[in-house]
Write a protein that holds these residues in place. Sequence first.
Motif, PDB file in Angstrom:
ATOM      1  N   LEU A 175       0.826  -1.213   0.000  1.00  0.00           N
ATOM      2  CA  LEU A 175       0.000   0.000   0.000  1.00  0.00           C
ATOM      3  C   LEU A 175       0.860   1.263   0.000  1.00  0.00           C
ATOM      4  O   LEU A 175       0.471   2.289  -0.563  1.00  0.00           O
ATOM      5  N   ASP A 176       2.059   1.186   0.612  1.00  0.00           N
ATOM      6  CA  ASP A 176       3.017   2.306   0.543  1.00  0.00           C
ATOM      7  C   ASP A 176       3.413   2.544  -0.910  1.00  0.00           C
ATOM      8  O   ASP A 176       3.416   3.671  -1.407  1.00  0.00           O
ATOM      9  N   ALA A 177       3.746   1.451  -1.592  1.00  0.00           N
ATOM     10  CA  ALA A 177       4.193   1.561  -2.988  1.00  0.00           C
ATOM     11  C   ALA A 177       3.085   2.127  -3.875  1.00  0.00           C
ATOM     12  O   ALA A 177       3.354   2.829  -4.843  1.00  0.00           O
ATOM     13  N   LEU A 178       1.840   1.826  -3.513  1.00  0.00           N
ATOM     14  CA  LEU A 178       0.704   2.334  -4.303  1.00  0.00           C
ATOM     15  C   LEU A 178       0.338   3.765  -3.914  1.00  0.00           C
ATOM     16  O   LEU A 178      -0.511   4.390  -4.550  1.00  0.00           O
ATOM     17  N   GLY A 179       0.952   4.255  -2.820  1.00  0.00           N
ATOM     18  CA  GLY A 179       0.699   5.642  -2.392  1.00  0.00           C
ATOM     19  C   GLY A 179      -0.623   5.823  -1.673  1.00  0.00           C
ATOM     20  O   GLY A 179      -1.176   6.925  -1.656  1.00  0.00           O
ATOM     21  N   VAL A 180      -1.173   4.760  -1.078  1.00  0.00           N
ATOM     22  CA  VAL A 180      -2.465   4.910  -0.408  1.00  0.00           C
ATOM     23  C   VAL A 180      -2.420   4.617   1.096  1.00  0.00           C
ATOM     24  O   VAL A 180      -3.412   4.837   1.796  1.00  0.00           O
ATOM     25  N   SER A 181      -1.277   4.127   1.602  1.00  0.00           N
ATOM     26  CA  SER A 181      -1.268   3.679   3.006  1.00  0.00           C
ATOM     27  C   SER A 181      -1.593   4.825   3.960  1.00  0.00           C
ATOM     28  O   SER A 181      -2.280   4.619   4.967  1.00  0.00           O
ATOM     29  N   HIS A 182      -1.133   6.065   3.642  1.00  0.00           N
ATOM     30  CA  HIS A 182      -1.356   7.182   4.571  1.00  0.00           C
ATOM     31  C   HIS A 182      -2.840   7.444   4.812  1.00  0.00           C
ATOM     32  O   HIS A 182      -3.241   7.911   5.866  1.00  0.00           O
ATOM     33  N   LYS A 183      -3.686   7.110   3.826  1.00  0.00           N
ATOM     34  CA  LYS A 183      -5.120   7.370   3.981  1.00  0.00           C
ATOM     35  C   LYS A 183      -5.731   6.445   5.024  1.00  0.00           C
ATOM     36  O   LYS A 183      -6.757   6.736   5.609  1.00  0.00           O
ATOM     37  N   LEU A 184      -5.100   5.286   5.213  1.00  0.00           N
ATOM     38  CA  LEU A 184      -5.632   4.304   6.157  1.00  0.00           C
ATOM     39  C   LEU A 184      -4.960   4.410   7.523  1.00  0.00           C
ATOM     40  O   LEU A 184      -5.615   4.269   8.552  1.00  0.00           O
ATOM     41  N   THR A 185      -3.651   4.681   7.525  1.00  0.00           N
ATOM     42  CA  THR A 185      -2.944   4.695   8.824  1.00  0.00           C
ATOM     43  C   THR A 185      -3.447   5.830   9.713  1.00  0.00           C
ATOM     44  O   THR A 185      -3.379   5.735  10.928  1.00  0.00           O
ATOM     45  N   ARG A 186      -4.006   6.887   9.102  1.00  0.00           N
ATOM     46  CA  ARG A 186      -4.492   7.975   9.966  1.00  0.00           C
ATOM     47  C   ARG A 186      -5.814   7.589  10.659  1.00  0.00           C
ATOM     48  O   ARG A 186      -6.185   8.203  11.642  1.00  0.00           O
ATOM     49  N   SER A 187      -6.510   6.573  10.150  1.00  0.00           N
ATOM     50  CA  SER A 187      -7.789   6.174  10.756  1.00  0.00           C
ATOM     51  C   SER A 187      -7.695   4.920  11.605  1.00  0.00           C
ATOM     52  O   SER A 187      -8.617   4.620  12.358  1.00  0.00           O
ATOM     53  N   TYR A 188      -6.627   4.139  11.443  1.00  0.00           N
ATOM     54  CA  TYR A 188      -6.541   2.860  12.162  1.00  0.00           C
ATOM     55  C   TYR A 188      -5.224   2.790  12.929  1.00  0.00           C
ATOM     56  O   TYR A 188      -4.157   2.926  12.340  1.00  0.00           O
ATOM     57  N   ASP A 189      -5.339   2.545  14.241  1.00  0.00           N
ATOM     58  CA  ASP A 189      -4.139   2.448  15.076  1.00  0.00           C
ATOM     59  C   ASP A 189      -3.500   1.078  14.919  1.00  0.00           C
ATOM     60  O   ASP A 189      -4.201   0.083  14.712  1.00  0.00           O
ATOM     61  N   PRO A 190      -2.166   1.010  15.044  1.00  0.00           N
ATOM     62  CA  PRO A 190      -1.520  -0.302  14.956  1.00  0.00           C
ATOM     63  C   PRO A 190      -1.840  -1.166  16.173  1.00  0.00           C
ATOM     64  O   PRO A 190      -2.088  -0.656  17.257  1.00  0.00           O
ATOM     65  N   LEU A 191      -1.817  -2.459  15.947  1.00  0.00           N
ATOM     66  CA  LEU A 191      -1.955  -3.422  17.050  1.00  0.00           C
ATOM     67  C   LEU A 191      -0.550  -3.780  17.492  1.00  0.00           C
ATOM     68  O   LEU A 191       0.257  -4.216  16.674  1.00  0.00           O
TER      69      LEU A 191
END
Length: 300
Positions: free
Chosen positions: A57-73
């Motif tokens: 998802l980093d390579a696709l440039g979309v991970s930031h949209k999800l990491t801001r809404s979901y906390d890591p486990l």
Amino acid sequence: MKREMEDVVIVGAGIAGLATAVALKRVGVRALVLERSQGIRTTGAALTLFPNAWLALDALGVSHKLTRSYDPLVKGSVTNINTGDVQQVLFSEQAIRPVHRKALLEALAEELPTDTIRFSSKLAAIESQEQGGGASIAVVHLEDGTAIKSKVLIGCDGVHSVVARWLGLAEPVHSGRSAVRSLAVFPQGHRLKHEIQMFVDQQGKRAAFIPLNDREFYWFLTCKEENMTGEPEQIQREVLEKYAEFPSIYLDVVRHADLSTISWAPLMYRHPWRIIFGNLNKGNITVAGDAMHPMTPELG
Ligand SMILES: Cc1cc2nc3c(=O)[nH]c(=O)nc-3n(C[C@H](O)[C@H](O)[C@H](O)COP(=O)(O)OP(=O)(O)OC[C@H]3O[C@@H](n4cnc5c(N)ncnc54)[C@H](O)[C@@H]3O)c2cc1C
């Protein structure tokens, strides 16, 4: 009959189809995505994404949209309900996050120009037309009679892929296990720690709940073959009855199921040697995602 010509056609707007379309867009190639449903399909409710998924998802440039809404486990536990043994599990920081399936699919879909995904477009058949000099084009026949020509065809049409069958890949086989998946909602907040809690027994049942945020859990169970194809209320009732010996904390999450998200599915896989020695492409036609390598969560 309407006829068109495309550079790349992708069949299926699931995770694999949308990710492939975004990847192609990033290198300047437009793809048309054909999806049989009327909109994005969110069956499965949520997913727990591990480090390799985040790298993609980093390579696709979309991970930031999800990491801001979901906390890591960062933590979890596995309880053996027969022995009572509890094993603590530590995950590396930032490595694992659960996400709503809808959020993941939308994060991918919104990267694509609006005319990229064509809904209500069910692939019925494929043919390969020789163009001379060894070149060929793929012709995609939709159920509504439309025929679309394409230089490249990528089947991301899931476990029962029409494209995989056309390539001659062996049919996926039943693993003997099935999965129930759902969201659970606690409108006033669940007040539990942000940790995955998993429960296993010696008969092969595996159940877990994973917090998505302060109000919602993703919960699932995998078990040996049990037929649960009924209505959502019936699936929930069967889980509560057949898993009555599971800890009350798990059963309470099941009682809070959002029934609009509950699903039951047999877990299918394709034998690895069928993939290694199978035809993953013929000329300009290939497969990706579950269409190529369906597997059970444990195998994955
Ligand atoms: C390790 C592991 C863990 C997993 N954990 C989870 C989990 O926690 N939760 C969960 O939900 N899933 C889980 N899965 C399963 C996962 O959801 C699938 O692997 C994933 O959805 C596959 O994506 P896909 O795009 O290849 O196929 P799909 O998601 O099945 O998408 C295929 C798309 O193609 C469309 N389509 C099919 N046939 C046609 C046709 N003829 N014409 C046009 N369109 C068509 C379908 O409508 C669908 O939109 C897990 C899998 C693994 C391997």
